[in-house]
Write a protein that holds these residues in place. Structure first.
Motif, PDB file in Angstrom:
ATOM      1  N   ARG A 288     -13.044 -36.438  29.022  1.00  0.00           N
ATOM      2  CA  ARG A 288     -13.110 -37.169  27.755  1.00  0.00           C
ATOM      3  C   ARG A 288     -12.098 -38.300  27.660  1.00  0.00           C
ATOM      4  O   ARG A 288     -10.897 -38.126  27.825  1.00  0.00           O
ATOM      5  N   VAL A 290     -11.406 -41.493  24.774  1.00  0.00           N
ATOM      6  CA  VAL A 290     -11.754 -41.879  23.403  1.00  0.00           C
ATOM      7  C   VAL A 290     -11.475 -43.358  23.205  1.00  0.00           C
ATOM      8  O   VAL A 290     -10.361 -43.829  23.459  1.00  0.00           O
ATOM      9  N   ARG A 292     -11.671 -45.860  20.057  1.00  0.00           N
ATOM     10  CA  ARG A 292     -11.885 -45.812  18.620  1.00  0.00           C
ATOM     11  C   ARG A 292     -11.127 -46.929  17.921  1.00  0.00           C
ATOM     12  O   ARG A 292     -10.056 -47.353  18.332  1.00  0.00           O
ATOM     13  N   ARG A 312     -15.989 -40.431  23.903  1.00  0.00           N
ATOM     14  CA  ARG A 312     -16.248 -40.611  22.480  1.00  0.00           C
ATOM     15  C   ARG A 312     -15.960 -42.062  22.110  1.00  0.00           C
ATOM     16  O   ARG A 312     -14.858 -42.559  22.356  1.00  0.00           O
ATOM     17  N   TYR A 314     -16.207 -44.463  18.877  1.00  0.00           N
ATOM     18  CA  TYR A 314     -16.530 -44.502  17.457  1.00  0.00           C
ATOM     19  C   TYR A 314     -15.610 -45.424  16.670  1.00  0.00           C
ATOM     20  O   TYR A 314     -14.485 -45.710  17.047  1.00  0.00           O
ATOM     21  N   ASN A 334     -22.273 -38.664  26.253  1.00  0.00           N
ATOM     22  CA  ASN A 334     -21.295 -39.441  25.489  1.00  0.00           C
ATOM     23  C   ASN A 334     -21.746 -39.505  24.030  1.00  0.00           C
ATOM     24  O   ASN A 334     -22.932 -39.418  23.732  1.00  0.00           O
ATOM     25  N   GLU A 335     -20.796 -39.667  23.130  1.00  0.00           N
ATOM     26  CA  GLU A 335     -21.112 -39.757  21.705  1.00  0.00           C
ATOM     27  C   GLU A 335     -20.675 -41.114  21.175  1.00  0.00           C
ATOM     28  O   GLU A 335     -19.509 -41.495  21.305  1.00  0.00           O
TER      29      GLU A 335
END
Length: 443
Positions: A288, A290, A292, A312, A314, A334-335
């Motif tokens: 993971r 991130v 953001r 992630r 976002y 993946n989100e």
């Protein structure tokens, strides 16, 4: 017993005062060592011990400094990077080469000789995929892989052949150290601004880089890169790097931020990336990472993922580029949520090469073409409907907001008879995939 007790207390008191005296002597042994123009910073470092402060007075210095004394601070007198200029004497070596822990370097103008014509390649760690002049392509900054060719016989410029073991030519190189701090410096005309080699728990704070940037080479972990400005270059996280934080940095007119293979748990947050070939480029990361709250504008690809799992992405704002987010080569799991992807002239999001099983919801797409897919099926375009403020201020979470600049996008025109903020009919993303809960414009 009382007499013995008194004697024991006397012995304890004497021992206590001896310990206190020794401790005080140790604390008091820290010195401030001043360096004036014409004198040597290296000599001051050699004469220092842990806890000492080396203060360099305003002026120009030309030398390469090896720091192998732990726990010292080297600072300009005014702590302003404009007051002290340190230039490399040997263009094949770093201006500061740090081989000791707990070292701080603060407040300098640091420049190389400007004569180096070739740069090292760092462990083949950077994405060399064929997507053009992105953050993996270092030719725009002069940071090209070194070759074994001999120097041009007609040129007096130095060519540095790096063995990939010791430090390359950099403004500051941290070589297998811990807990070092680099702050309030300005770097220019170095092959690398700051180069970390297998170093951990170091902080790079409020530095300015002009046509050179930051490179964390293989094995760097738990480093903090905070509030730095990089103009005309890039910020690179090399192979097998874990748990690094890149926060509130500005990268302008260069190659953006790159994260290479085999590491993970890196955080890229609240950065501003403007007019770069690629905003954030991640290659072959299978743990993971991130991304953001980043602001990315004017980059050809805002976020570029190649063979990436379980990341992630976002709350990023991506605009005025070619493609907002691109996923290729089997990116999966993946989100992507809560992103605002607008005014990109080729597509908002582009999925290809079997990129599947990515969860894509609560994003605002407002581009002439919002989605392009090529050999990429099985992605999920909405989450379960639930109460909560969505990305356009509606009362429910569900899918994505599908708009276009002329106001005729699906979400801008759909019906919502029950006023739940969800369109009454699904949105066909491509021939086989649907957003079953597309968001509706808030009236």
């Amino acid at each position: 017993m009382l007499i013995g007790d008194c004697r024991n207390r006397q012995r304890f008191s004497a021992a206590f005062f001896v310990i206190l005296f020794l401790f005080s002597s140790y604390v008091g042994s820290a010195e401030v060592i001043y360096v004036e123009p014409g004198n040597s910073i290296q000599a001051a470092v050699n004469n220092s011990t842990s806890g000492d402060i080396v203060i360099v007075k305003a002026g120009e210095y030309q030398e390469n400094v090896l720091v192998n004394v732990s726990g010292i601070k080297i600072s300009s007198e005014s702590n302003s990077s404009g007051a002290v200029l340190i230039k490399a004497r040997d263009g094949n070596s770093s201006v500061f080469r740090v081989k000791a822990d707990n070292v701080t370097i603060s407040g300098f103008n640091i420049t190389g000789t400007g004569e180096i014509t070739a740069a090292p390649e760092a462990s083949n760690s950077i994405n060399t995929s064929d997507h053009g002049n992105n953050s993996s392509n270092l030719s725009d900054t002069g940071e090209n892989p070194v070759t074994d060719q001999a120097p041009d016989s007609e040129s007096n410029a130095s060519v540095y052949l790096w063995d990939e073991i010791s430090c390359p030519p950099a403004g500051i190189c941290l070589e297998q150290v811990n807990n070092c701090t680099i702050e309030n410096n300005t770097f220019f005309e170095n092959q690398y601004g700051v180069y970390l080699q297998n170093s951990r728990n170091c902080t790079l704070l409020k530095n300015t880089f002009l046509r050179n940037g930051i490179w964390l080479d293989e094995g760097c972990g738990k480093n903090l890169l905070l509030n730095n400005t990089i103009e005309g270059s890039n910020l690179i996280i090399g192979a097998h790097c874990w748990d690094n934080i890149m926060f509130q940095n500005r990268v302008l007119n260069g190659n953006g931020i790159s994260i290479a293979c085999c590491g993970g748990n890196n955080l890229v947050s609240w950065n501003e990336i403007v007019n770069c070939s690629t905003g954030i480029d991640i290659y072959d990361v299978q743990a993971r990472t991130v991304l953001r709250d980043n602001l990315i504008t004017g980059c050809r690809e805002g976020i570029y993922l190649t063979f990436v799992f379980d990341s992630r992405i976002y709350n990023n704002t991506i605009s005025n580029g070619s493609t907002g987010i691109l996923l290729k080569e089997d990116c999966h799991d993946n989100e992507l949520s809560d992103n605002k992807i607008t005014a990109n002239n080729e597509s908002g999001i582009y999925l290809l090469d079997h990129s599947a099983n990515n969860r894509i919801y609560n994003n605002c797409f407002n581009n002439s073409i919002n989605v392009k897919t090529e050999n990429a099926e099985g992605n999920i375009w909405n989450t379960t409907q639930s109460v909560g403020t969505n990305i356009i201020g509606g009362p429910n979470l569900g899918g994505n907001f599908w708009a276009n600049p002329n106001g005729s996008g699906f979400s801008q025109k759909c019906t919502d008879l029950d006023k739940d903020g969800i369109c009454d009919s699904p949105y066909e993303v491509n021939g086989s995939e649907f957003d079953h809960l597309p968001l509706c414009s808030v009236s």
